[in-house]
Write a protein that holds these residues in place. Structure first.
Motif, PDB file in Angstrom:
ATOM      1  N   UNK A 266       8.241   3.283  -8.262  1.00 30.64           N
ATOM      2  CA  UNK A 266       8.010   2.054  -7.496  1.00 30.64           C
ATOM      3  C   UNK A 266       8.208   2.241  -5.998  1.00 30.64           C
ATOM      4  N   UNK A 267       9.031   3.222  -5.593  1.00 26.22           N
ATOM      5  CA  UNK A 267       9.327   3.400  -4.173  1.00 26.22           C
ATOM      6  C   UNK A 267       8.344   4.353  -3.491  1.00 26.22           C
ATOM      7  N   UNK A 268       7.216   4.631  -4.141  1.00 30.58           N
ATOM      8  CA  UNK A 268       6.208   5.489  -3.526  1.00 30.58           C
ATOM      9  C   UNK A 268       5.146   4.695  -2.773  1.00 30.58           C
ATOM     10  N   UNK A 269       5.349   3.378  -2.668  1.00 32.45           N
ATOM     11  CA  UNK A 269       4.552   2.622  -1.693  1.00 32.45           C
ATOM     12  C   UNK A 269       5.509   1.967  -0.694  1.00 32.45           C
ATOM     13  N   UNK A 270       4.963   1.328   0.315  1.00 35.78           N
ATOM     14  CA  UNK A 270       5.782   0.893   1.439  1.00 35.78           C
ATOM     15  C   UNK A 270       6.788  -0.186   1.060  1.00 35.78           C
ATOM     16  N   UNK A 271       6.375  -1.153   0.237  1.00 34.21           N
ATOM     17  CA  UNK A 271       7.311  -2.222  -0.104  1.00 34.21           C
ATOM     18  C   UNK A 271       8.415  -1.700  -1.012  1.00 34.21           C
ATOM     19  N   UNK A 272       8.051  -0.854  -1.981  1.00 26.38           N
ATOM     20  CA  UNK A 272       9.060  -0.282  -2.875  1.00 26.38           C
ATOM     21  C   UNK A 272      10.053   0.585  -2.124  1.00 26.38           C
ATOM     22  N   UNK A 273       9.539   1.382  -1.190  1.00 31.62           N
ATOM     23  CA  UNK A 273      10.395   2.223  -0.362  1.00 31.62           C
ATOM     24  C   UNK A 273      11.360   1.350   0.448  1.00 31.62           C
ATOM     25  N   UNK A 274      10.840   0.279   1.044  1.00 31.55           N
ATOM     26  CA  UNK A 274      11.663  -0.605   1.873  1.00 31.55           C
ATOM     27  C   UNK A 274      12.721  -1.327   1.045  1.00 31.55           C
ATOM     28  N   UNK A 275      12.351  -1.743  -0.168  1.00 30.06           N
ATOM     29  CA  UNK A 275      13.301  -2.423  -1.056  1.00 30.06           C
ATOM     30  C   UNK A 275      14.421  -1.469  -1.455  1.00 30.06           C
ATOM     31  N   UNK A 276      14.066  -0.249  -1.861  1.00 29.74           N
ATOM     32  CA  UNK A 276      15.101   0.700  -2.270  1.00 29.74           C
ATOM     33  C   UNK A 276      15.966   1.103  -1.077  1.00 29.74           C
ATOM     34  N   UNK A 277      15.351   1.308   0.078  1.00 28.15           N
ATOM     35  CA  UNK A 277      16.126   1.643   1.282  1.00 28.15           C
ATOM     36  C   UNK A 277      17.111   0.521   1.604  1.00 28.15           C
ATOM     37  N   UNK A 278      16.683  -0.735   1.441  1.00 26.68           N
ATOM     38  CA  UNK A 278      17.561  -1.879   1.686  1.00 26.68           C
ATOM     39  C   UNK A 278      18.708  -1.903   0.685  1.00 26.68           C
ATOM     40  N   UNK A 279      18.399  -1.622  -0.588  1.00 27.53           N
ATOM     41  CA  UNK A 279      19.445  -1.589  -1.618  1.00 27.53           C
ATOM     42  C   UNK A 279      20.446  -0.473  -1.335  1.00 27.53           C
ATOM     43  N   UNK A 280      19.955   0.655  -0.848  1.00 28.62           N
ATOM     44  CA  UNK A 280      20.824   1.780  -0.488  1.00 28.62           C
ATOM     45  C   UNK A 280      21.762   1.383   0.655  1.00 28.62           C
ATOM     46  N   UNK A 281      21.218   0.748   1.689  1.00 23.43           N
ATOM     47  CA  UNK A 281      22.049   0.303   2.806  1.00 23.43           C
ATOM     48  C   UNK A 281      23.054  -0.760   2.353  1.00 23.43           C
TER      49      UNK A 281
ATOM     50  N   UNK B 207       0.857  -1.181   0.000  1.00 26.47           N
ATOM     51  CA  UNK B 207       0.000   0.000   0.000  1.00 26.47           C
ATOM     52  C   UNK B 207       0.900   1.241   0.000  1.00 26.47           C
ATOM     53  N   UNK B 208       0.487   2.334  -0.627  1.00 24.30           N
ATOM     54  CA  UNK B 208      -0.718   2.471  -1.449  1.00 24.30           C
ATOM     55  C   UNK B 208      -0.524   1.863  -2.839  1.00 24.30           C
ATOM     56  N   UNK B 209      -1.639   1.535  -3.462  1.00 24.83           N
ATOM     57  CA  UNK B 209      -1.585   0.986  -4.815  1.00 24.83           C
ATOM     58  C   UNK B 209      -1.050   2.059  -5.743  1.00 24.83           C
ATOM     59  N   UNK B 210      -0.016   1.716  -6.498  1.00 23.76           N
ATOM     60  CA  UNK B 210       0.627   2.700  -7.351  1.00 23.76           C
ATOM     61  C   UNK B 210      -0.201   2.981  -8.599  1.00 23.76           C
ATOM     62  N   UNK B 211      -0.314   4.254  -8.907  1.00 20.01           N
ATOM     63  CA  UNK B 211      -1.017   4.664 -10.127  1.00 20.01           C
ATOM     64  C   UNK B 211      -0.020   4.734 -11.267  1.00 20.01           C
ATOM     65  N   UNK B 212      -0.534   4.769 -12.481  1.00 21.25           N
ATOM     66  CA  UNK B 212       0.339   4.847 -13.648  1.00 21.25           C
ATOM     67  C   UNK B 212       1.205   6.102 -13.550  1.00 21.25           C
ATOM     68  N   UNK B 213       2.492   5.929 -13.763  1.00 16.73           N
ATOM     69  CA  UNK B 213       3.398   7.064 -13.712  1.00 16.73           C
ATOM     70  C   UNK B 213       4.074   7.248 -12.368  1.00 16.73           C
ATOM     71  N   UNK B 214       3.572   6.574 -11.315  1.00 14.88           N
ATOM     72  CA  UNK B 214       4.217   6.673 -10.014  1.00 14.88           C
ATOM     73  C   UNK B 214       5.486   5.827  -9.975  1.00 14.88           C
TER      74      UNK B 214
END
Length: 308
Positions: free
Chosen positions: A103-118, A94-101
Motif C-alpha cells: 500500500x505504501x508504494x504510491x504517494x498517499x500510502x507512503x505519506x500515511x505510513x510515514x505519518x504513522x512512523x512519525x 498515484x501510481x495506481x497499485x497493481x495486485x501484489x503491490x
C-alpha cells in the motif's frame, strides 16, 4: 535485518501500527550502532549513563546489544508539539497499485505510513501530535495531544484514508493551509506531505506555507513523488494515454517524444520549490515512494534538534 525485509512481510493496512513500530524499532537499532548516539539516546527514551549516577535504571538489555550504558527515562513531560498534514487529493493516489503491490508504494500510502512512523516516534518521546487531512475539502482535523486514546484515534483516521475508495478530488492546498495555520496557536513543528500539484500560482502557495510559520512554528515540507515516472518520465515508447487524476483531462502521446523537455521542466520546478523554501526558511525534503523511511525519520530528528 534491513527495514525493507521487515516491512515486506506485512502488506495490509490493518497492520499500520505494527508496521510503523517495526520501522521505528529498526531505526533505533541502527542508530545505536552508528555515531549518531545523541539522537538515538533521545529517540529511544534513554540517556547515556554517567559515572556516579544510580545504576537502578540502567537498561542491561540495551547494554548487551550496544556495549554502552544507558539509563531509562521516566515521566517526561511533553516537550514538542507536532502537527502532521496530509494532502489527500486524487494526484496523491498515484501510481495506481497493481495486485501484489504494497500500500505504501504510491504517494498517499507512503505519506500515511510515514505519518504513522512519525506518530510512533512522537509517542515514544511523549510528544503531542495533531493531524490535518485535506483535498478539495478540509477532511479531518485533530489538535495536538499526547494521550494513548488520541494516538489510536489518529491511527484509525490514517487507516481510513487507505480504506476509503478514491474519488476524484482536486487540490486546494492554499485555502486549507491557511485554515490549518489559523488553528495552530501554540508553537509547533508542522510537517506537510504533498506532491505539490496544484493549479494556482506558486506565489500564493508559498504565501500559505509562510502562514504556517507564524507564531514561530517550524515547517518541514516532504515533497512526495514517484521519481521513476514523475521526475524521470520513465515509460516505454508505446503510445499512451495520460490522464490528469484531478481534472480528467487526457492527452495521447509517445513518452519518448517529450521525455527530454518534460525532465527539464520538472527539474526547473523542483529547483524553484527548493529555492523558495530556502528563502522562507522552510525545510524542504523531496522523497520518492521507493525511498527508505530512514530519510523521513532522520530529517525529523535533525529539525527537532534545531527547533529547541
Amino acid at each position: 535485518m534491513k527495514i525493507e525485509s521487515q516491512i515486506a512481510k506485512i502488506s495490509s493496512f490493518q497492520h499500520l501500527e505494527l508496521l510503523a513500530n517495526q520501522i521505528v524499532e529498526g531505526f533505533i537499532s541502527g542508530m545505536h550502532k552508528s555515531p549518531f548516539h545523541g539522537f538515538s539516546a533521545e529517540f529511544a527514551e534513554h540517556k547515556i549513563y554517567n559515572a556516579g549516577e544510580s545504576t537502578k535504571h540502567i537498561d542491561w538489555k540495551l547494554f548487551a546489544k550496544t556495549d554502552r550504558l544507558y539509563t531509562k527515562r521516566f515521566e517526561e513531560e511533553t516537550n514538542l508539539r507536532c502537527h502532521l498534514i496530509i494532502d489527500n487529493s486524487s494526484s496523491m493516489h498515484y501510481p495506481k497499485l497493481k495486485e501484489g503491490q504494497l500500500f505504501y508504494e504510491n504517494k498517499i500510502g507512503f505519506s500515511v505510513l510515514a505519518s504513522a512512523v512519525l506518530m510512533n516516534l512522537l509517542k515514544k518521546q511523549r510528544d503531542a501530535v495533531g493531524l490535518s487531512v485535506y483535498s478539495d475539502t478540509y477532511e479531518y482535523y485533530a489538535p495536538e495531544k499526547g494521550s494513548e486514546r488520541h494516538h489510536r484515534m489518529l491511527l484509525n483516521q490514517l487507516e481510513g484514508i487507505l480504506q476509503t475508495p478514491k474519488e476524484t478530488k482536486t487540490t486546494d492546498t492554499i485555502t486549507y493551509l491557511h485554515h490549518i495555520a489559523e488553528k495552530l496557536h501554540r508553537r509547533s513543528m508542522v510537517i506537510l506531505f504533498t506532491d505539490m500539484f496544484q493549479g494556482e500560482s506558486n506565489e500564493r502557495l508559498f504565501k500559505a506555507l509562510q502562514h504556517l510559520k507564524h507564531n514561530k512554528h517550524k515547517v518541514v515540507l516532504f515533497h512526495v513523488i514517484d521519481k521513476k515516472t514523475e521526475f524521470k518520465f520513465d515509460f516505454d515508447n508505446a503510445p499512451r494515454k495520460f490522464i490528469d487524476l484531478e481534472t480528467g483531462e487526457q492527452v495521447n502521446l509517445f513518452a519518448e517524444n517529450v521525455k527530454s523537455e518534460y525532465e527539464k521542466l520538472v527539474e526547473v520546478y523542483f529547483e524553484q520549490v527548493a529555492n523558495t523554501c530556502s528563502q522562507y526558511k522552510i525545510k524542504y525534503v523531496p522523497v520518492s515512494v521507493d525511498e527508505k523511511f530512514e530519510k523521513i525519520l532522520t530529517a525529523y530528528l535533525i529539525e527537532k534538534q534545531k527547533f529547541g
